[in-house]
Design a protein around this motif. Sequence first.
Motif, PDB file in Angstrom:
ATOM      1  N   VAL A  81       0.861  -1.190   0.000  1.00 43.19           N
ATOM      2  CA  VAL A  81       0.000   0.000   0.000  1.00 43.19           C
ATOM      3  C   VAL A  81       0.891   1.233   0.000  1.00 43.19           C
ATOM      4  O   VAL A  81       1.861   1.313   0.768  1.00 43.19           O
ATOM      5  CB  VAL A  81      -0.944   0.027   1.228  1.00 43.19           C
ATOM      6  N   LYS A  82       0.571   2.195  -0.855  1.00 43.55           N
ATOM      7  CA  LYS A  82       1.354   3.425  -0.914  1.00 43.55           C
ATOM      8  C   LYS A  82       1.336   4.137   0.436  1.00 43.55           C
ATOM      9  O   LYS A  82       0.293   4.234   1.087  1.00 43.55           O
ATOM     10  CB  LYS A  82       0.808   4.359  -1.988  1.00 43.55           C
ATOM     11  N   THR A  83       2.487   4.629   0.827  1.00 43.39           N
ATOM     12  CA  THR A  83       2.641   5.277   2.124  1.00 43.39           C
ATOM     13  C   THR A  83       1.689   6.462   2.270  1.00 43.39           C
ATOM     14  O   THR A  83       1.074   6.640   3.320  1.00 43.39           O
ATOM     15  CB  THR A  83       4.104   5.715   2.324  1.00 43.39           C
ATOM     16  N   GLU A  84       1.541   7.254   1.240  1.00 40.54           N
ATOM     17  CA  GLU A  84       0.630   8.406   1.291  1.00 40.54           C
ATOM     18  C   GLU A  84      -0.810   7.961   1.529  1.00 40.54           C
ATOM     19  O   GLU A  84      -1.559   8.609   2.263  1.00 40.54           O
ATOM     20  CB  GLU A  84       0.730   9.227   0.001  1.00 40.54           C
ATOM     21  N   ASP A  85      -1.219   6.853   0.931  1.00 35.58           N
ATOM     22  CA  ASP A  85      -2.578   6.338   1.132  1.00 35.58           C
ATOM     23  C   ASP A  85      -2.784   5.906   2.585  1.00 35.58           C
ATOM     24  O   ASP A  85      -3.842   6.165   3.172  1.00 35.58           O
ATOM     25  CB  ASP A  85      -2.861   5.161   0.199  1.00 35.58           C
ATOM     26  N   VAL A  90      -4.938   7.032   8.048  1.00 37.51           N
ATOM     27  CA  VAL A  90      -4.678   7.255   9.469  1.00 37.51           C
ATOM     28  C   VAL A  90      -5.206   8.629   9.892  1.00 37.51           C
ATOM     29  O   VAL A  90      -5.834   8.763  10.953  1.00 37.51           O
ATOM     30  CB  VAL A  90      -3.173   7.089   9.791  1.00 37.51           C
ATOM     31  N   LEU A  91      -5.000   9.642   9.068  1.00 34.48           N
ATOM     32  CA  LEU A  91      -5.527  10.978   9.380  1.00 34.48           C
ATOM     33  C   LEU A  91      -7.058  10.978   9.447  1.00 34.48           C
ATOM     34  O   LEU A  91      -7.643  11.578  10.348  1.00 34.48           O
ATOM     35  CB  LEU A  91      -5.069  11.997   8.339  1.00 34.48           C
ATOM     36  N   ALA A 102       2.438  11.382  11.613  1.00 33.71           N
ATOM     37  CA  ALA A 102       3.397  12.015  10.700  1.00 33.71           C
ATOM     38  C   ALA A 102       3.672  11.086   9.528  1.00 33.71           C
ATOM     39  O   ALA A 102       3.323   9.903   9.553  1.00 33.71           O
ATOM     40  CB  ALA A 102       4.690  12.332  11.434  1.00 33.71           C
ATOM     41  N   ILE A 103       4.315  11.658   8.508  1.00 32.26           N
ATOM     42  CA  ILE A 103       4.710  10.873   7.334  1.00 32.26           C
ATOM     43  C   ILE A 103       6.127  11.235   6.932  1.00 32.26           C
ATOM     44  O   ILE A 103       6.544  12.396   7.047  1.00 32.26           O
ATOM     45  CB  ILE A 103       3.744  11.086   6.150  1.00 32.26           C
ATOM     46  N   PRO A 110       6.821   5.298  -3.999  1.00 36.56           N
ATOM     47  CA  PRO A 110       5.599   5.617  -3.250  1.00 36.56           C
ATOM     48  C   PRO A 110       5.264   4.604  -2.153  1.00 36.56           C
ATOM     49  O   PRO A 110       4.422   4.856  -1.303  1.00 36.56           O
ATOM     50  CB  PRO A 110       4.511   5.655  -4.316  1.00 36.56           C
ATOM     51  N   PHE A 111       5.950   3.447  -2.163  1.00 31.32           N
ATOM     52  CA  PHE A 111       5.740   2.442  -1.129  1.00 31.32           C
ATOM     53  C   PHE A 111       6.818   2.529  -0.041  1.00 31.32           C
ATOM     54  O   PHE A 111       6.822   1.750   0.898  1.00 31.32           O
ATOM     55  CB  PHE A 111       5.725   1.033  -1.743  1.00 31.32           C
TER      56      PHE A 111
END
Length: 129
Positions: A81-85, A90-91, A102-103, A110-111
């Motif tokens: 799963v892409k980190t941004e997704d 989570v947000l 945080a990210i 993207p992963f």
Amino acid sequence: MKKNKYFKEDEFKCKCGKCELPKGVPSDELVDVLCEIREHYNAPIIINSGYRCKEHNTKVGGAAKSQHTIGSAADFIVEGVKTEDVYQYVLEKYGDKPFGIAIKNNFENPFGGFVHIDTRGKKARWTYP
């Protein structure tokens, strides 16, 4: 550590390789949150950083009062799963909670990078450089 069907104590141990997890680490609330995220995605979670002893925290450039040093934080990715997704989920799910979220993006992958979540008791949001 709270019993659960997804995570083992070893996943949260300090990467220094010298110390043991303190009693009650990781926090029950953190384990519950990570289990929920794991179930939401139906995919394994890889803990990049869980508990850190103060020495290791200093060595990796962690904040002096890092939640990792008390066992209430995890940096993680969700496999496939892409980190941004994951960060956006989570947000949306926990954004109203008194958590640190945080990210750390990896713009070439993207992963890559990671999402940080902690159960600090007050709301904090940031992005790692």
